[in-house]
Each structure stands twice: as structure tokens, then as C-alpha cells.
Design a protein around this motif. Structure first.
Motif, PDB file in Angstrom:
ATOM      1  N   TRP A 118       0.022  -1.138 -11.697  1.00  0.00           N
ATOM      2  CA  TRP A 118      -0.986  -1.190 -10.646  1.00  0.00           C
ATOM      3  C   TRP A 118      -1.102   0.170  -9.963  1.00  0.00           C
ATOM      4  O   TRP A 118      -0.106   0.758  -9.550  1.00  0.00           O
ATOM      5  CB  TRP A 118      -0.635  -2.266  -9.613  1.00  0.00           C
ATOM      6  CG  TRP A 118      -0.887  -3.645 -10.126  1.00  0.00           C
ATOM      7  CD1 TRP A 118       0.028  -4.522 -10.618  1.00  0.00           C
ATOM      8  CD2 TRP A 118      -2.159  -4.296 -10.218  1.00  0.00           C
ATOM      9  NE1 TRP A 118      -0.592  -5.688 -11.022  1.00  0.00           N
ATOM     10  CE2 TRP A 118      -1.935  -5.576 -10.791  1.00  0.00           C
ATOM     11  CE3 TRP A 118      -3.462  -3.932  -9.879  1.00  0.00           C
ATOM     12  CZ2 TRP A 118      -2.964  -6.481 -11.025  1.00  0.00           C
ATOM     13  CZ3 TRP A 118      -4.489  -4.829 -10.124  1.00  0.00           C
ATOM     14  CH2 TRP A 118      -4.241  -6.089 -10.686  1.00  0.00           C
ATOM     15  N   ARG A 119      -2.338   0.668  -9.848  1.00  0.00           N
ATOM     16  CA  ARG A 119      -2.574   1.989  -9.254  1.00  0.00           C
ATOM     17  C   ARG A 119      -3.733   1.919  -8.260  1.00  0.00           C
ATOM     18  O   ARG A 119      -4.676   1.137  -8.426  1.00  0.00           O
ATOM     19  CB  ARG A 119      -2.928   3.010 -10.344  1.00  0.00           C
ATOM     20  CG  ARG A 119      -1.982   3.059 -11.521  1.00  0.00           C
ATOM     21  CD  ARG A 119      -0.635   3.655 -11.161  1.00  0.00           C
ATOM     22  NE  ARG A 119      -0.772   5.053 -10.748  1.00  0.00           N
ATOM     23  CZ  ARG A 119      -0.848   6.080 -11.596  1.00  0.00           C
ATOM     24  NH1 ARG A 119      -0.802   5.854 -12.914  1.00  0.00           N
ATOM     25  NH2 ARG A 119      -0.942   7.321 -11.158  1.00  0.00           N
ATOM     26  N   ILE A 120      -3.643   2.747  -7.244  1.00  0.00           N
ATOM     27  CA  ILE A 120      -4.761   2.964  -6.324  1.00  0.00           C
ATOM     28  C   ILE A 120      -5.369   4.313  -6.668  1.00  0.00           C
ATOM     29  O   ILE A 120      -4.642   5.303  -6.851  1.00  0.00           O
ATOM     30  CB  ILE A 120      -4.296   2.951  -4.854  1.00  0.00           C
ATOM     31  CG1 ILE A 120      -3.887   1.532  -4.443  1.00  0.00           C
ATOM     32  CG2 ILE A 120      -5.398   3.464  -3.930  1.00  0.00           C
ATOM     33  CD1 ILE A 120      -3.394   1.436  -3.008  1.00  0.00           C
ATOM     34  N   LEU A 121      -6.680   4.352  -6.754  1.00  0.00           N
ATOM     35  CA  LEU A 121      -7.331   5.615  -7.089  1.00  0.00           C
ATOM     36  C   LEU A 121      -7.237   6.588  -5.912  1.00  0.00           C
ATOM     37  O   LEU A 121      -7.409   6.201  -4.757  1.00  0.00           O
ATOM     38  CB  LEU A 121      -8.814   5.378  -7.427  1.00  0.00           C
ATOM     39  CG  LEU A 121      -9.157   5.061  -8.887  1.00  0.00           C
ATOM     40  CD1 LEU A 121      -8.400   3.849  -9.393  1.00  0.00           C
ATOM     41  CD2 LEU A 121     -10.658   4.867  -9.045  1.00  0.00           C
ATOM     42  N   GLU A 122      -6.927   7.842  -6.220  1.00  0.00           N
ATOM     43  CA  GLU A 122      -7.007   8.892  -5.204  1.00  0.00           C
ATOM     44  C   GLU A 122      -8.432   8.885  -4.642  1.00  0.00           C
ATOM     45  O   GLU A 122      -9.408   8.775  -5.386  1.00  0.00           O
ATOM     46  CB  GLU A 122      -6.702  10.247  -5.839  1.00  0.00           C
ATOM     47  CG  GLU A 122      -6.816  11.429  -4.909  1.00  0.00           C
ATOM     48  CD  GLU A 122      -5.723  11.460  -3.856  1.00  0.00           C
ATOM     49  OE1 GLU A 122      -5.996  11.978  -2.754  1.00  0.00           O
ATOM     50  OE2 GLU A 122      -4.621  10.954  -4.124  1.00  0.00           O
ATOM     51  N   PHE A 123      -8.561   8.976  -3.306  1.00  0.00           N
ATOM     52  CA  PHE A 123      -9.881   8.791  -2.698  1.00  0.00           C
ATOM     53  C   PHE A 123     -10.904   9.790  -3.237  1.00  0.00           C
ATOM     54  O   PHE A 123     -12.056   9.438  -3.488  1.00  0.00           O
ATOM     55  CB  PHE A 123      -9.784   8.898  -1.177  1.00  0.00           C
ATOM     56  CG  PHE A 123     -11.077   8.637  -0.467  1.00  0.00           C
ATOM     57  CD1 PHE A 123     -11.645   7.366  -0.473  1.00  0.00           C
ATOM     58  CD2 PHE A 123     -11.755   9.661   0.164  1.00  0.00           C
ATOM     59  CE1 PHE A 123     -12.855   7.125   0.166  1.00  0.00           C
ATOM     60  CE2 PHE A 123     -12.971   9.422   0.815  1.00  0.00           C
ATOM     61  CZ  PHE A 123     -13.514   8.152   0.803  1.00  0.00           C
ATOM     62  N   ASP A 124     -10.488  11.038  -3.425  1.00  0.00           N
ATOM     63  CA  ASP A 124     -11.438  12.041  -3.937  1.00  0.00           C
ATOM     64  C   ASP A 124     -11.903  11.684  -5.345  1.00  0.00           C
ATOM     65  O   ASP A 124     -13.076  11.885  -5.692  1.00  0.00           O
ATOM     66  CB  ASP A 124     -10.782  13.429  -3.939  1.00  0.00           C
ATOM     67  CG  ASP A 124     -10.589  13.979  -2.537  1.00  0.00           C
ATOM     68  OD1 ASP A 124     -11.243  13.459  -1.603  1.00  0.00           O
ATOM     69  OD2 ASP A 124      -9.775  14.915  -2.367  1.00  0.00           O
ATOM     70  N   TYR A 125     -10.989  11.139  -6.154  1.00  0.00           N
ATOM     71  CA  TYR A 125     -11.374  10.730  -7.511  1.00  0.00           C
ATOM     72  C   TYR A 125     -12.296   9.517  -7.464  1.00  0.00           C
ATOM     73  O   TYR A 125     -13.275   9.433  -8.221  1.00  0.00           O
ATOM     74  CB  TYR A 125     -10.121  10.413  -8.328  1.00  0.00           C
ATOM     75  CG  TYR A 125     -10.408   9.984  -9.753  1.00  0.00           C
ATOM     76  CD1 TYR A 125     -11.064  10.827 -10.642  1.00  0.00           C
ATOM     77  CD2 TYR A 125     -10.027   8.720 -10.211  1.00  0.00           C
ATOM     78  CE1 TYR A 125     -11.323  10.434 -11.952  1.00  0.00           C
ATOM     79  CE2 TYR A 125     -10.282   8.319 -11.518  1.00  0.00           C
ATOM     80  CZ  TYR A 125     -10.942   9.178 -12.381  1.00  0.00           C
ATOM     81  OH  TYR A 125     -11.203   8.788 -13.670  1.00  0.00           O
ATOM     82  N   LYS A 154       0.834  -1.208   0.000  1.00  0.00           N
ATOM     83  CA  LYS A 154       0.000   0.000   0.000  1.00  0.00           C
ATOM     84  C   LYS A 154       0.865   1.254   0.000  1.00  0.00           C
ATOM     85  O   LYS A 154       0.553   2.240  -0.683  1.00  0.00           O
ATOM     86  CB  LYS A 154      -0.927   0.002   1.221  1.00  0.00           C
ATOM     87  CG  LYS A 154      -1.862   1.219   1.248  1.00  0.00           C
ATOM     88  CD  LYS A 154      -2.805   1.184   2.427  1.00  0.00           C
ATOM     89  CE  LYS A 154      -3.721   2.406   2.411  1.00  0.00           C
ATOM     90  NZ  LYS A 154      -4.646   2.428   3.565  1.00  0.00           N
ATOM     91  N   ARG A 155       1.975   1.213   0.753  1.00  0.00           N
ATOM     92  CA  ARG A 155       2.840   2.388   0.822  1.00  0.00           C
ATOM     93  C   ARG A 155       3.408   2.744  -0.554  1.00  0.00           C
ATOM     94  O   ARG A 155       3.444   3.916  -0.939  1.00  0.00           O
ATOM     95  CB  ARG A 155       3.976   2.130   1.811  1.00  0.00           C
ATOM     96  CG  ARG A 155       4.838   3.357   2.070  1.00  0.00           C
ATOM     97  CD  ARG A 155       5.809   3.135   3.206  1.00  0.00           C
ATOM     98  NE  ARG A 155       6.898   2.241   2.841  1.00  0.00           N
ATOM     99  CZ  ARG A 155       7.061   1.025   3.320  1.00  0.00           C
ATOM    100  NH1 ARG A 155       6.179   0.531   4.189  1.00  0.00           N
ATOM    101  NH2 ARG A 155       8.082   0.271   2.949  1.00  0.00           N
ATOM    102  N   LEU A 156       3.820   1.732  -1.309  1.00  0.00           N
ATOM    103  CA  LEU A 156       4.359   1.987  -2.645  1.00  0.00           C
ATOM    104  C   LEU A 156       3.295   2.572  -3.576  1.00  0.00           C
ATOM    105  O   LEU A 156       3.552   3.535  -4.304  1.00  0.00           O
ATOM    106  CB  LEU A 156       4.918   0.695  -3.244  1.00  0.00           C
ATOM    107  CG  LEU A 156       6.170   0.099  -2.599  1.00  0.00           C
ATOM    108  CD1 LEU A 156       6.534  -1.211  -3.284  1.00  0.00           C
ATOM    109  CD2 LEU A 156       7.336   1.062  -2.655  1.00  0.00           C
ATOM    110  N   LEU A 157       2.105   1.995  -3.545  1.00  0.00           N
ATOM    111  CA  LEU A 157       1.059   2.435  -4.468  1.00  0.00           C
ATOM    112  C   LEU A 157       0.468   3.789  -4.067  1.00  0.00           C
ATOM    113  O   LEU A 157       0.051   4.566  -4.933  1.00  0.00           O
ATOM    114  CB  LEU A 157      -0.050   1.384  -4.547  1.00  0.00           C
ATOM    115  CG  LEU A 157       0.364   0.014  -5.114  1.00  0.00           C
ATOM    116  CD1 LEU A 157      -0.837  -0.911  -5.207  1.00  0.00           C
ATOM    117  CD2 LEU A 157       1.022   0.152  -6.484  1.00  0.00           C
ATOM    118  N   MET A 158       0.437   4.071  -2.758  1.00  0.00           N
ATOM    119  CA  MET A 158      -0.125   5.346  -2.307  1.00  0.00           C
ATOM    120  C   MET A 158       0.806   6.516  -2.614  1.00  0.00           C
ATOM    121  O   MET A 158       0.385   7.677  -2.565  1.00  0.00           O
ATOM    122  CB  MET A 158      -0.406   5.293  -0.808  1.00  0.00           C
ATOM    123  CG  MET A 158      -1.596   4.436  -0.422  1.00  0.00           C
ATOM    124  SD  MET A 158      -3.158   5.000  -1.137  1.00  0.00           S
ATOM    125  CE  MET A 158      -3.407   6.547  -0.250  1.00  0.00           C
TER     126      MET A 158
END
Length: 392
Positions: A194-201, A138-142
Motif C-alpha cells: 500500500w502506497r500514498i502518492l507523493e502530492f506533487d506526483y 497515514k504516518r507509516l505510509l507517508m
């Protein structure tokens, strides 16, 4: 010098052993000129039967870990700590040495087998099943969240991005455990990374979906994929709309059409996170009122939906609620409990359980963890838990 049969029989007689009770074949071990491999030239690894069978079947295993990390061994679906075990008995490495079971299968008379010792060791590696170390994932993707196709970050080639192979190289977990955690994190593959979506997006996408459901008077249990993509495609990429539906719903097919059954609990939880992330602490009564008004019509908010996301302090006046995500807590057991007890001196099992559930091993319970890392006492007729050691 090699032993003869007469010398072997004489040794058996001195040892008062009956040759009739032994296998006829005798293996004589000796250090020959090729026995140059000493401890440190190779490693011995003890495997449980299931892992041994996987290796014999051609499956591969990999040791993962950076220089500052404790090495782990990963099979396709499990992770193991590697520990050195010392032994007072010298372990001999003997290529071609036959076990008693193998000798029984061979028709051998009173023959002598001269076997050369290749090397020796006084220790070996043993494996202990452990939890995969996934906080780093999670740290890498965030560090580089996805804010949409038009974001300035997407035009910056210096931002870190990770393929599946990159993650396998850096994360101390098996491939199946990594892929499962990517689903938990609601990560998606964009352009091979691999990407995590920004929470606001992510909330922007969710609002598009919920507003469309409301305008079309659909049931949240039957949201048609194709119409969603047609209506929302001009606003956001279709793959992002479908990813949002996957994150918050269950896909199913009916009469050849693809639908999603959206989860009220997940939508209510995400809405609560949106409200809480901008406030240090929130009056509980006011929060519950605003929260209920913020979710789509027909959905019912409940505090049970916020386990592992937010914590209620019922000792304060007025009662308050604040964001406390289990994902942000330390991965190590003792560090996790230290963090929790520094935040609150005494916990009920109901309050602390969501924050330690992920620490439980295959055969470990929350009760066992609490017994090991905390002390229990009664407070106003309720059992509470506090730290076993002083918290600085």
C-alpha cells in the motif's frame, strides 16, 4: 463431602424457601482438587449480544496494540477499547454449569447436580466502542510516498513498505475501518504494497488528465477511461492514470464503455492545496484570484471546498488564508482542542466544525463536543468558543 437431598431440603427450610417455587434440580458447587485456576490465570471478557453472536457464528476477533499503546479489540468492522472492571462479587468459572433456562428444558426430577468450580476472578474485561486509531496508518505510509516508477526511492530496497497483513498487525482498527481509511487517503496497492502518492506526483497525473480533457473538448462529467489510457499511457503507467481518475472522479458505465465523472470540488481543493503548501500565509483576496485562474476552465472555486484543509483569518488586515489540514491534528479529543485553541483563542462553530467532526462518536454531535471541551460566549453578536482550561 457431597450434599444429600435431605440436607438440601433442610437448608431450604431454614432459609424459609418454598421448594415448589424453585426448579426441582439443585446444583451444588464446590472447589475440587482441579480448582487450581486463580485470578490471573485467565481473563473474562464481557461481550454485547451482537459480538457474542459473531463469535458463536465462527467469526474471529483480535487484540491489537504495541507495547506502548492501550490495547483495543477489533471485530471485522468495529474497534473497542479494553477496560478492566473490578467487581466486589467473586466470579466463578464453572465448566458445564447449566442455566435455569437450560434446566427448564430438561425433564428432571428432584435430583442433585454436583458441579466443580474450575477457577475464580474479581475482575473482567469490558468493551467500549471507540474510534479506530488511524493516524498511525497515514504516518507509516507517508514515510515512503510513491513518486513514480522512475524514482530513486523505488530502487532503494531499504524503504519501508506495508502489505495489508502488515497494516493489520500495526494499526489499531478493524479490517473494514483500515480499508475504508486507505480509500480516504487515496492509497493504492503497488506490487502488493500500500502506497500514498507523493502530492506533487499526484498533481502531475491530475494535470495530464485535465489537459487531455481540455484538448479533446470533453465534458468533465464524461471522461472515457480507454482513451485516457491510450493517450496518457506513454507518459505514465496506466494503473496510475486509472488511480488518479478514481481519486478525483466517479466511475460509471454507459453503452459498454467506462467513463469517469470528475469532481470539480475535489480538483479545486487539490489545486488550492498545491498553492497553499508553499506559502506560510496567503493574502485571501490574492489567493482567491490565483486559485480561480489555476483550475480548469468552467470550474468555480469556493471557500466551502476547503473545509478541513485551510483556515481563513478574517480578523487580520488584510484577511489571510493558510493551510491547516485536519489530518495533521492530534487524534485524542483533549489534545485536538488544545492544539486548536493554541492556534486561535476563539472559534466560531462554523470554523471549528470541520476540525472536530471526525471526533464525533456514533451518537455524539459537534455541539456535545463543544460543550464538553470549550466555553461559549457572545462576541459582536456571534457565539464563539474558547478553551475551558489555560493553554500554555
Amino acid at each position: 463431602m457431597r450434599r444429600t437431598r435431605d440436607e438440601v431440603d433442610a437448608t431450604l427450610q431454614i432459609a424459609k424457601l418454598n421448594p415448589a417455587e424453585l426448579l426441582p434440580a439443585v446444583q451444588c458447587l464446590g472447589f475440587g482438587p482441579g480448582a487450581s485456576a486463580a485470578a490471573g490465570d485467565f481473563c473474562l471478557l464481557e461481550l454485547e449480544p451482537a459480538l457474542c453472536q459473531q463469535l458463536e457464528a465462527g467469526c474471529s476477533m483480535v487484540i491489537r496494540g504495541d507495547k506502548d499503546e492501550q490495547a483495543v479489540l477489533c471485530s471485522k468492522d468495529k474497534t473497542y477499547d479494553l477496560k478492566i472492571a473490578d467487581t466486589s462479587n467473586m466470579l466463578l468459572l464453572i465448566p458445564g454449569c447449566k442455566t435455569p433456562d437450560q434446566l427448564k428444558m430438561e425433564e428432571t426430577r428432584c435430583n442433585i447436580i454436583h458441579t466443580e468450580i474450575f477457577g475464580f476472578s474479581n475482575n473482567y474485561w469490558e468493551l467500549r466502542r471507540c474510534r479506530p486509531k488511524l493516524k498511525k496508518l497515514k504516518r507509516l505510509l507517508m514515510a515512503n510516498t510513491y513518486e513514480g516508477p522512475d524514482s530513486q526511492k523505488e530502487k532503494d530496497s531499504n524503504c519501508s513498505k506495508y502489505t495489508t497483513e502488515d497494516l493489520l498487525d500495526q494499526i489499531q482498527a478493524s479490517e473494514e475501518e483500515i480499508m475504508a481509511q486507505l480509500q480516504v487517503l487515496n492509497a493504492c496497492e503497488i506490487g502488493g504494497y500500500w502506497r500514498i502518492l507523493e502530492f506533487d506526483y499526484e498533481m502531475k497525473l491530475l494535470n495530464h488528465v485535465t489537459q487531455l480533457v481540455d484538448s479533446e473538448s470533453w465534458s468533465f462529467t464524461k471522461v472515457p477511461l480507454n482513451i485516457c489510457l491510450q493517450e496518457l499511457g506513454p507518459l505514465e503507467p496506466e494503473e496510475m492514470i486509472e488511480h488518479c481518475l478514481k481519486c478525483y472522479g466517479r466511475r460509471y458505465t454507459e453503452e459498454g464503455e467506462i467513463y469517469f465523472d470528475l469532481s470539480a470540488d475535489k480538483i479545486c481543493r487539490a489545486t488550492a492545496q498545491m498553492l497553499l503548501q508553499n506559502a506560510v500565509k496567503f493574502n485571501l483576496a490574492e489567493f482567491q484570484e490565483v486559485w480561480q485562474q489555476s483550475v480548469p476552465e468552467g470550474m468555480i472555486t469556493r471557500l466551502e471546498q476547503l473545509k478541513g484543509l485551510a483556515l481563513v483569518d478574517r480578523q487580520s488586515r488584510p484577511e489571510i488564508i493558510f493551510l491547516l489540514k485536519v489530518d495533521d491534528l492530534p487524534e485524542d479529543n483533549q489534545e485536538r482542542f488544545n492544539s486548536l485553541f493554541s492556534l486561535r483563542e476563539k472559534w466560531t462553530e462554523e470554523d471549528i466544525a470541520p476540525y472536530i467532526q471526525d471526533l464525533c462518536g456514533e451518537k455524539q454531535t459537534i455541539g456535545a463536543l463543544l460543550t464538553k471541551y470549550s466555553r461559549s460566549s457572545m462576541q459582536n453578536g456571534v457565539k464563539v468558543y474558547n478553551s475551558r482550561r489555560p493553554i500554555s
